[in-house]
Write a protein that holds these residues in place. Structure first.
Motif, PDB file in Angstrom:
ATOM      1  N   VAL A  88      21.961  11.843  31.208  1.00 21.71           N
ATOM      2  CA  VAL A  88      22.001  10.775  30.200  1.00 21.71           C
ATOM      3  C   VAL A  88      22.746   9.560  30.747  1.00 21.71           C
ATOM      4  O   VAL A  88      22.334   8.413  30.549  1.00 21.71           O
ATOM      5  N   ALA A  89      23.842   9.820  31.466  1.00 27.63           N
ATOM      6  CA  ALA A  89      24.605   8.714  32.056  1.00 27.63           C
ATOM      7  C   ALA A  89      23.765   7.940  33.067  1.00 27.63           C
ATOM      8  O   ALA A  89      23.750   6.700  33.063  1.00 27.63           O
ATOM      9  N   GLY A  90      23.055   8.661  33.938  1.00 30.45           N
ATOM     10  CA  GLY A  90      22.295   7.995  34.992  1.00 30.45           C
ATOM     11  C   GLY A  90      20.994   7.387  34.527  1.00 30.45           C
ATOM     12  O   GLY A  90      20.732   6.196  34.745  1.00 30.45           O
ATOM     13  N   PHE A  91      20.181   8.196  33.850  1.00 33.45           N
ATOM     14  CA  PHE A  91      18.835   7.757  33.489  1.00 33.45           C
ATOM     15  C   PHE A  91      18.799   6.851  32.264  1.00 33.45           C
ATOM     16  O   PHE A  91      17.888   6.027  32.138  1.00 33.45           O
ATOM     17  N   VAL A  92      19.754   7.011  31.361  1.00 31.14           N
ATOM     18  CA  VAL A  92      19.693   6.257  30.103  1.00 31.14           C
ATOM     19  C   VAL A  92      20.745   5.146  30.062  1.00 31.14           C
ATOM     20  O   VAL A  92      20.397   3.962  29.987  1.00 31.14           O
ATOM     21  N   THR A  93      22.022   5.514  30.120  1.00 28.04           N
ATOM     22  CA  THR A  93      23.074   4.509  29.946  1.00 28.04           C
ATOM     23  C   THR A  93      23.090   3.495  31.089  1.00 28.04           C
ATOM     24  O   THR A  93      22.972   2.284  30.863  1.00 28.04           O
ATOM     25  N   LEU A  94      23.218   3.973  32.319  1.00 32.50           N
ATOM     26  CA  LEU A  94      23.282   3.048  33.456  1.00 32.50           C
ATOM     27  C   LEU A  94      21.952   2.334  33.684  1.00 32.50           C
ATOM     28  O   LEU A  94      21.921   1.117  33.913  1.00 32.50           O
ATOM     29  N   SER A  95      20.856   3.074  33.607  1.00 31.27           N
ATOM     30  CA  SER A  95      19.546   2.444  33.796  1.00 31.27           C
ATOM     31  C   SER A  95      19.235   1.470  32.664  1.00 31.27           C
ATOM     32  O   SER A  95      18.624   0.418  32.886  1.00 31.27           O
ATOM     33  N   GLY A  96      19.655   1.816  31.450  1.00 31.34           N
ATOM     34  CA  GLY A  96      19.436   0.916  30.324  1.00 31.34           C
ATOM     35  C   GLY A  96      20.162  -0.404  30.499  1.00 31.34           C
ATOM     36  O   GLY A  96      19.593  -1.484  30.296  1.00 31.34           O
ATOM     37  N   PHE A  97      21.429  -0.334  30.898  1.00 28.77           N
ATOM     38  CA  PHE A  97      22.180  -1.565  31.158  1.00 28.77           C
ATOM     39  C   PHE A  97      21.577  -2.334  32.330  1.00 28.77           C
ATOM     40  O   PHE A  97      21.546  -3.571  32.324  1.00 28.77           O
ATOM     41  N   SER A  98      21.106  -1.605  33.328  1.00 29.60           N
ATOM     42  CA  SER A  98      20.496  -2.262  34.483  1.00 29.60           C
ATOM     43  C   SER A  98      19.261  -3.062  34.076  1.00 29.60           C
ATOM     44  O   SER A  98      19.049  -4.183  34.549  1.00 29.60           O
ATOM     45  N   ILE A  99      18.450  -2.495  33.197  1.00 31.40           N
ATOM     46  CA  ILE A  99      17.262  -3.204  32.719  1.00 31.40           C
ATOM     47  C   ILE A  99      17.654  -4.390  31.849  1.00 31.40           C
ATOM     48  O   ILE A  99      17.100  -5.488  31.968  1.00 31.40           O
ATOM     49  N   LEU A 100      18.639  -4.183  30.978  1.00 34.38           N
ATOM     50  CA  LEU A 100      19.037  -5.232  30.040  1.00 34.38           C
ATOM     51  C   LEU A 100      19.789  -6.379  30.703  1.00 34.38           C
ATOM     52  O   LEU A 100      19.974  -7.429  30.080  1.00 34.38           O
ATOM     53  N   ILE A 101      20.231  -6.180  31.939  1.00 26.28           N
ATOM     54  CA  ILE A 101      20.945  -7.247  32.641  1.00 26.28           C
ATOM     55  C   ILE A 101      20.122  -8.532  32.655  1.00 26.28           C
ATOM     56  O   ILE A 101      20.650  -9.632  32.510  1.00 26.28           O
ATOM     57  N   TYR A 102      18.807  -8.389  32.801  1.00 21.71           N
ATOM     58  CA  TYR A 102      17.943  -9.569  32.849  1.00 21.71           C
ATOM     59  C   TYR A 102      17.870 -10.272  31.498  1.00 21.71           C
ATOM     60  O   TYR A 102      17.463 -11.428  31.418  1.00 21.71           O
ATOM     61  N   ARG A 103      18.245  -9.562  30.458  1.00 20.17           N
ATOM     62  CA  ARG A 103      18.270 -10.159  29.127  1.00 20.17           C
ATOM     63  C   ARG A 103      19.667 -10.664  28.773  1.00 20.17           C
ATOM     64  O   ARG A 103      19.816 -11.678  28.096  1.00 20.17           O
ATOM     65  N   LEU A 104      20.688  -9.969  29.252  1.00 19.53           N
ATOM     66  CA  LEU A 104      22.053 -10.267  28.835  1.00 19.53           C
ATOM     67  C   LEU A 104      22.685 -11.398  29.640  1.00 19.53           C
ATOM     68  O   LEU A 104      23.423 -12.208  29.093  1.00 19.53           O
ATOM     69  N   CYS A 105      22.412 -11.433  30.934  1.00 23.83           N
ATOM     70  CA  CYS A 105      23.066 -12.422  31.808  1.00 23.83           C
ATOM     71  C   CYS A 105      22.267 -13.716  31.833  1.00 23.83           C
ATOM     72  O   CYS A 105      21.551 -14.005  32.797  1.00 23.83           O
ATOM     73  N   ARG A 106      22.405 -14.493  30.782  1.00 22.76           N
ATOM     74  CA  ARG A 106      21.651 -15.737  30.679  1.00 22.76           C
ATOM     75  C   ARG A 106      22.282 -16.879  31.477  1.00 22.76           C
ATOM     76  O   ARG A 106      21.617 -17.846  31.800  1.00 22.76           O
ATOM     77  N   GLY A 249      15.118   3.283  23.518  1.00 23.56           N
ATOM     78  CA  GLY A 249      13.886   2.907  24.198  1.00 23.56           C
ATOM     79  C   GLY A 249      13.183   1.747  23.520  1.00 23.56           C
ATOM     80  O   GLY A 249      12.688   0.826  24.187  1.00 23.56           O
ATOM     81  N   ILE A 250      13.157   1.764  22.194  1.00 19.63           N
ATOM     82  CA  ILE A 250      12.505   0.683  21.446  1.00 19.63           C
ATOM     83  C   ILE A 250      13.250  -0.634  21.644  1.00 19.63           C
ATOM     84  O   ILE A 250      12.636  -1.684  21.893  1.00 19.63           O
ATOM     85  N   ILE A 251      14.575  -0.598  21.541  1.00 18.73           N
ATOM     86  CA  ILE A 251      15.365  -1.830  21.660  1.00 18.73           C
ATOM     87  C   ILE A 251      15.279  -2.409  23.066  1.00 18.73           C
ATOM     88  O   ILE A 251      15.106  -3.623  23.246  1.00 18.73           O
ATOM     89  N   VAL A 252      15.388  -1.554  24.072  1.00 22.39           N
ATOM     90  CA  VAL A 252      15.316  -2.040  25.456  1.00 22.39           C
ATOM     91  C   VAL A 252      13.942  -2.647  25.734  1.00 22.39           C
ATOM     92  O   VAL A 252      13.830  -3.716  26.346  1.00 22.39           O
ATOM     93  N   THR A 253      12.898  -1.988  25.272  1.00 20.75           N
ATOM     94  CA  THR A 253      11.547  -2.518  25.471  1.00 20.75           C
ATOM     95  C   THR A 253      11.379  -3.862  24.778  1.00 20.75           C
ATOM     96  O   THR A 253      10.834  -4.815  25.351  1.00 20.75           O
ATOM     97  N   PHE A 254      11.850  -3.954  23.542  1.00 24.95           N
ATOM     98  CA  PHE A 254      11.764  -5.215  22.809  1.00 24.95           C
ATOM     99  C   PHE A 254      12.549  -6.309  23.515  1.00 24.95           C
ATOM    100  O   PHE A 254      12.091  -7.455  23.624  1.00 24.95           O
ATOM    101  N   ALA A 255      13.732  -5.960  24.011  1.00 23.35           N
ATOM    102  CA  ALA A 255      14.610  -6.961  24.614  1.00 23.35           C
ATOM    103  C   ALA A 255      14.009  -7.573  25.872  1.00 23.35           C
ATOM    104  O   ALA A 255      14.039  -8.789  26.054  1.00 23.35           O
ATOM    105  N   VAL A 256      13.455  -6.744  26.736  1.00 21.14           N
ATOM    106  CA  VAL A 256      12.982  -7.268  28.015  1.00 21.14           C
ATOM    107  C   VAL A 256      11.581  -7.852  27.943  1.00 21.14           C
ATOM    108  O   VAL A 256      11.178  -8.587  28.848  1.00 21.14           O
ATOM    109  N   ARG A 257      10.838  -7.549  26.892  1.00 19.71           N
ATOM    110  CA  ARG A 257       9.499  -8.122  26.760  1.00 19.71           C
ATOM    111  C   ARG A 257       9.462  -9.254  25.748  1.00 19.71           C
ATOM    112  O   ARG A 257       8.401  -9.715  25.362  1.00 19.71           O
ATOM    113  N   ARG A 258      10.609  -9.729  25.336  1.00 27.01           N
ATOM    114  CA  ARG A 258      10.705 -10.787  24.337  1.00 27.01           C
ATOM    115  C   ARG A 258      11.539 -11.917  24.901  1.00 27.01           C
ATOM    116  O   ARG A 258      12.598 -11.695  25.459  1.00 27.01           O
TER     117      ARG A 258
END
Length: 273
Positions: A88-106, A249-258
């Motif tokens: 969960v730490a590797g595949f979800v938490t860390l990977s989730g933040f890694s994906i969201l970086i493109y949304r968060l670091c404006r 999964g829903i929030i991350v998908t929405f965040a990076v495709r919006r």
């Protein structure tokens, strides 16, 4: 004749100068965010952070208080408990933040965003490796069959896809920057592929986690040492973990495709070189 010569000279000058450099999406003042866009951004930041950290804490709580804590090879049952936490730490938490970086670091330079993105994935690799090793050793010590269930098959595919994504992304988007101009077209073509496969891999990790929870619940139901009350509490906890994973999964998908972009822009947040 003069008109033809003039036209030829203009075309030659344009060819020499090359195409004017296009602005990145985030550098275009026409795409500036309004108040609603910033409110949506803050909501996604807060909600995604709470859920990504919360699902890890909830999993840790479940393992510590209802599964007997952690151990290594001396106690195979407790060694297995490292598996859900680390995965969960590797595949979800860390990977989730890694994906969201493109949304968060404006407000961060894009090269720094890339490095942070790679850092989160790099930290996730030892978590995933140790999580796999713990369940493999535990099953061998308890004389259980490995790779017999849908969960294990999905996990194997998820790990392979994750490693492939990391290697290709590292060489394509970091190493190739040594020849930035010459590799621009290649990197441009790879961006949507890498982004789409990354999201697919993230959802595959969530599906693997959910099937793992279901598999563990079936084993727990057969345990005669657990009272009906404890089984019910564990059922609620694991159900909450599974539901949280799906919401993530829903929030991350929405965040990076919006992007809050006008329809004519057709630019995704993740599709930046």
């Amino acid at each position: 004749m003069d008109i033809i010569n003039g036209s030829f000279i203009d075309q030659l000058n344009r060819a020499i100068r090359g195409k004017p450099k296009q602005k990145r999406y985030e550098e275009d003042p026409d795409n500036a965010w309004n108040c609603c866009s910033w409110c949506e951004y803050l909501l996604i930041v807060i909600l995604s952070t709470i859920l990504l950290v919360g699902v890890l804490i909830l999993t840790l709580f479940w393992v510590m208080f209802y599964r007997g804590g952690f151990a290594w090879t001396e106690r195979p049952l407790q060694q297995f408990n490292l598996h859900p936490i680390l995965m969960v730490a590797g595949f979800v938490t860390l990977s989730g933040f890694s994906i969201l970086i493109y949304r968060l670091c404006r407000c961060v330079k894009h090269i720094y965003v890339k490095l942070i993105h790679m850092f989160f994935h790099a930290v996730a690799i030892p978590c995933i490796a140790l999580g796999f090793l713990s369940v493999f050793d535990s099953h061998n010590a308890l004389q259980k069959v490995n790779f017999y269930s849908l969960h294990s098959w999905l996990g194997f595919v998820t790990m392979g896809m994750f490693l492939l994504q990391f290697v290709i992304g590292f060489f394509t988007f970091l190493v190739m920057l040594c020849c930035e101009n010459k590799t621009y077209s290649c990197r441009s073509a790879m961006v949507p592929i890498h982004a789409s496969l990354g999201l697919a891999n993230f959802w595959l990790a969530i599906a693997t986690s959910v099937t793992g929870i279901i598999e563990k619940e079936r084993e727990t139901a057969k345990d005669p040492n657990l009272s009906a009350e404890n089984q019910l509490i564990e059922h609620y906890i694991t159900s909450a973990i599974g539901l949280t994973l799906v919401v993530i999964g829903i929030i991350v998908t929405f965040a990076v495709r919006r992007t809050n972009a006008p329809a004519s822009a057709k630019v995704y947040v993740t599709e930046r070189i």
